[in-house]
Write an enzyme that holds these catalytic residues in place. Structure first.
Site, PDB file in Angstrom:
ATOM      1  N   ASP A  50       0.852  -1.184   0.000  1.00  0.00           N
ATOM      2  CA  ASP A  50       0.000   0.000   0.000  1.00  0.00           C
ATOM      3  C   ASP A  50       0.895   1.244   0.000  1.00  0.00           C
ATOM      4  O   ASP A  50       1.856   1.326   0.753  1.00  0.00           O
ATOM      5  CB  ASP A  50      -0.878  -0.050   1.260  1.00  0.00           C
ATOM      6  CG  ASP A  50      -1.898   1.060   1.332  1.00  0.00           C
ATOM      7  OD1 ASP A  50      -1.494   2.237   1.209  1.00  0.00           O
ATOM      8  OD2 ASP A  50      -3.086   0.770   1.551  1.00  0.00           O
ATOM      9  N   LYS A  84     -10.035   0.582  -5.666  1.00  0.00           N
ATOM     10  CA  LYS A  84     -10.392  -0.844  -5.641  1.00  0.00           C
ATOM     11  C   LYS A  84     -11.089  -1.207  -6.945  1.00  0.00           C
ATOM     12  O   LYS A  84     -12.297  -1.419  -7.009  1.00  0.00           O
ATOM     13  CB  LYS A  84     -11.297  -1.118  -4.432  1.00  0.00           C
ATOM     14  CG  LYS A  84     -11.489  -2.577  -4.095  1.00  0.00           C
ATOM     15  CD  LYS A  84     -12.325  -2.707  -2.825  1.00  0.00           C
ATOM     16  CE  LYS A  84     -12.582  -4.156  -2.494  1.00  0.00           C
ATOM     17  NZ  LYS A  84     -13.404  -4.316  -1.277  1.00  0.00           N
ATOM     18  N   THR A 137      -2.345  -3.994   7.763  1.00  0.00           N
ATOM     19  CA  THR A 137      -1.725  -2.870   8.451  1.00  0.00           C
ATOM     20  C   THR A 137      -2.739  -1.899   9.044  1.00  0.00           C
ATOM     21  O   THR A 137      -2.373  -0.818   9.493  1.00  0.00           O
ATOM     22  CB  THR A 137      -0.806  -2.101   7.485  1.00  0.00           C
ATOM     23  OG1 THR A 137      -1.581  -1.649   6.368  1.00  0.00           O
ATOM     24  CG2 THR A 137       0.334  -2.987   6.990  1.00  0.00           C
ATOM     25  N   LYS A 150     -12.242 -14.379   0.955  1.00  0.00           N
ATOM     26  CA  LYS A 150     -12.867 -13.606  -0.115  1.00  0.00           C
ATOM     27  C   LYS A 150     -11.955 -12.476  -0.576  1.00  0.00           C
ATOM     28  O   LYS A 150     -11.305 -11.817   0.233  1.00  0.00           O
ATOM     29  CB  LYS A 150     -14.207 -13.030   0.346  1.00  0.00           C
ATOM     30  CG  LYS A 150     -15.275 -14.068   0.558  1.00  0.00           C
ATOM     31  CD  LYS A 150     -16.673 -13.487   0.476  1.00  0.00           C
ATOM     32  CE  LYS A 150     -16.970 -12.536   1.604  1.00  0.00           C
ATOM     33  NZ  LYS A 150     -18.404 -12.137   1.604  1.00  0.00           N
ATOM     34  N   LYS A 165     -20.254  -2.653  -5.948  1.00  0.00           N
ATOM     35  CA  LYS A 165     -19.242  -2.941  -4.940  1.00  0.00           C
ATOM     36  C   LYS A 165     -18.935  -4.433  -4.886  1.00  0.00           C
ATOM     37  O   LYS A 165     -19.835  -5.271  -4.783  1.00  0.00           O
ATOM     38  CB  LYS A 165     -19.703  -2.456  -3.561  1.00  0.00           C
ATOM     39  CG  LYS A 165     -18.600  -2.542  -2.502  1.00  0.00           C
ATOM     40  CD  LYS A 165     -18.964  -1.767  -1.267  1.00  0.00           C
ATOM     41  CE  LYS A 165     -17.829  -1.812  -0.261  1.00  0.00           C
ATOM     42  NZ  LYS A 165     -16.581  -1.210  -0.786  1.00  0.00           N
ATOM     43  N   GLU A 198     -16.444  -2.896  12.398  1.00  0.00           N
ATOM     44  CA  GLU A 198     -16.531  -4.332  12.121  1.00  0.00           C
ATOM     45  C   GLU A 198     -16.470  -5.156  13.407  1.00  0.00           C
ATOM     46  O   GLU A 198     -17.125  -6.195  13.517  1.00  0.00           O
ATOM     47  CB  GLU A 198     -15.400  -4.758  11.182  1.00  0.00           C
ATOM     48  CG  GLU A 198     -15.612  -4.398   9.718  1.00  0.00           C
ATOM     49  CD  GLU A 198     -16.635  -5.302   9.028  1.00  0.00           C
ATOM     50  OE1 GLU A 198     -17.104  -6.272   9.646  1.00  0.00           O
ATOM     51  OE2 GLU A 198     -16.967  -5.022   7.860  1.00  0.00           O
ATOM     52  N   HIS A 285     -15.702   2.237   5.227  1.00  0.00           N
ATOM     53  CA  HIS A 285     -16.413   0.961   5.252  1.00  0.00           C
ATOM     54  C   HIS A 285     -16.976   0.640   6.637  1.00  0.00           C
ATOM     55  O   HIS A 285     -18.169   0.330   6.782  1.00  0.00           O
ATOM     56  CB  HIS A 285     -15.489  -0.161   4.792  1.00  0.00           C
ATOM     57  CG  HIS A 285     -16.135  -1.517   4.871  1.00  0.00           C
ATOM     58  ND1 HIS A 285     -17.163  -1.896   4.039  1.00  0.00           N
ATOM     59  CD2 HIS A 285     -15.916  -2.569   5.714  1.00  0.00           C
ATOM     60  CE1 HIS A 285     -17.549  -3.125   4.344  1.00  0.00           C
ATOM     61  NE2 HIS A 285     -16.811  -3.556   5.357  1.00  0.00           N
TER      62      HIS A 285
END
Length: 384
Positions: A50, A84, A137, A150, A165, A198, A285
């Site tokens: 990244d 993405k 990270t 996934k 998406k 999450e 997200h």
């Protein structure tokens, strides 16, 4: 005449917790060994990194391999949500071709969830599948993208001109995952809170213990960026991450290929997809997952699954961790379209997870537009 071929595909991969802050320490061989055992003459490695990670840790990564006598080739890719796309996968495939990666030669993927998704797609496609090692990270990637199988990127349809998406992707396991929590210290507070979106999802559908930890220590951990402080007891940060990963693996393991589509880990992932895709929306997200999650809390209340005390308790916990609980874009049409998309994605049924109490959930498939509208009206009564 004909043949039926039935094969069982064996899947195994290790998720290893690295001693804090040692992943790029030349005395720790775990990173090097994850890409293959030491073999005479095998003195090269490939890593996709990244770009933000490379700015902070690039020298440490290169010095680590230099100290081992290894020539490191890198591919630097932007890891933002807007990046993405299939074009990012193409860039990585180009660099793998130029490097001439061998069929059984693992490469490293070091970055957040977007980078890990891109790397997984490329690994699945290159030579019809090569091994790769995930090094997440960000807190979000550590507890989410790193532990499953996934991979996917967003796709713009040339016919409809709509962007979908994660519309193209694969189920493809890494050879291993290396988790070092020290990366979290260089994230800003919003990104740390984003990861908690999450984690809180998992607590709501599976674990009272995890919810209690977030309720008591989540805000302090965001402030300290997971560093130990006087206000947070020893091992709490490790316990939160370990519980989150354990829950994810318990849920994913028996249903790795998602043959069963009633999945509690889809909590917060029904309405959030379209929220994230609204042009110009400033929402991450984990934040979108949390907005979706609180909307589903309200839906649970209106169906009589939970009482108002539970609603208020969850709301207070979310607000303490600086997570958004509503969005101006969560309107009637978006909510109903999300249900239609869920029916398409979940093979004919909505299958929307709702909690029946903290730590317990069910999936429901009979929401009406009128029921969603009632929930949206109730959302307006909270001090978001």
């Amino acid at each position: 005449k004909g043949w039926r071929n039935v094969f069982t595909l064996p899947i195994s991969y290790d998720v290893n917790l690295i001693p804090h802050g040692t992943i790029f320490d030349s005395s720790n061989p775990q990173l090097l060994n994850s890409t293959g055992p030491p073999v005479e003459g095998y003195n090269r490695r490939f890593a996709v990194i990244d770009n933000s990670v490379d700015e902070i840790y690039g020298s440490s990564i290169r010095n680590y391999f230099k100290a081992q006598g290894i020539e490191l080739t890198t591919c630097i890719i932007n890891g933002g949500e807007d990046d993405k796309r299939p074009e990012a996968v193409d860039k990585l495939l180009d660099d793998l071709c130029a490097y001439k990666l061998r069929r059984r030669e693992p490469f490293l993927a070091i970055g957040g969830g977007v980078l890990l998704d891109i790397a997984g797609m490329a690994a699945c496609l290159y030579r019809r599948g090569v091994p790769f090692v995930r090094v997440p990270t960000t807190l979000l990637a550590i507890v989410d993208a790193s532990v499953g199988v996934k991979n996917g990127v967003d796709y713009c349809c040339g016919v409809t001109n709509d962007t979908y998406k994660n519309r193209i992707g694969s189920f493809y396991a890494p050879s291993s995952c290396l988790l070092d929590n020290f990366f979290i210290a260089t994230q800003d507070k919003r990104n740390v809170a984003n990861g908690f979106g999450e984690i809180l999802k998992l607590a709501l559908v599976r674990s009272v213990d995890l919810f209690d930890l977030l309720e008591s220590h989540g805000a302090a951990l965001i402030e300290s960026r997971f560093a130990q402080t006087q206000s947070v007891p020893d091992c709490v940060s490790d316990r939160i991450i370990e519980l989150s990963i354990q829950i994810m693996l318990e849920e994913l393991g028996p249903n790795l290929w998602e043959y069963k589509l009633d999945r509690c880990v889809d909590y917060g992932h029904t309405f959030s997809k379209l929220l994230e895709m609204v042009p110009g929306a400033d929402i991450m997200h984990g934040e979108a997952v949390n907005v979706d999650g609180f909307f589903c809390i309200v839906l649970s209340y209106l169906r009589g699954y939970i009482d108002m005390d539970t609603v208020n308790r969850v709301f207070k916990c979310m607000k303490s961790m600086k997570l958004p609980t509503n969005s101006k874009d969560l309107q009637s049409e978006l909510a109903w379209q999300s249900c239609k998309d869920a029916i398409e994605h979940r093979h004919g049924e909505q299958r929307i997870p709702l909690i029946t109490e903290i730590g317990e959930s069910i999936c429901v498939s009979d929401f009406t537009k009128e029921e969603l509208d009632r929930a949206l009206e109730m959302m307006k009564t909270f001090d978001h």
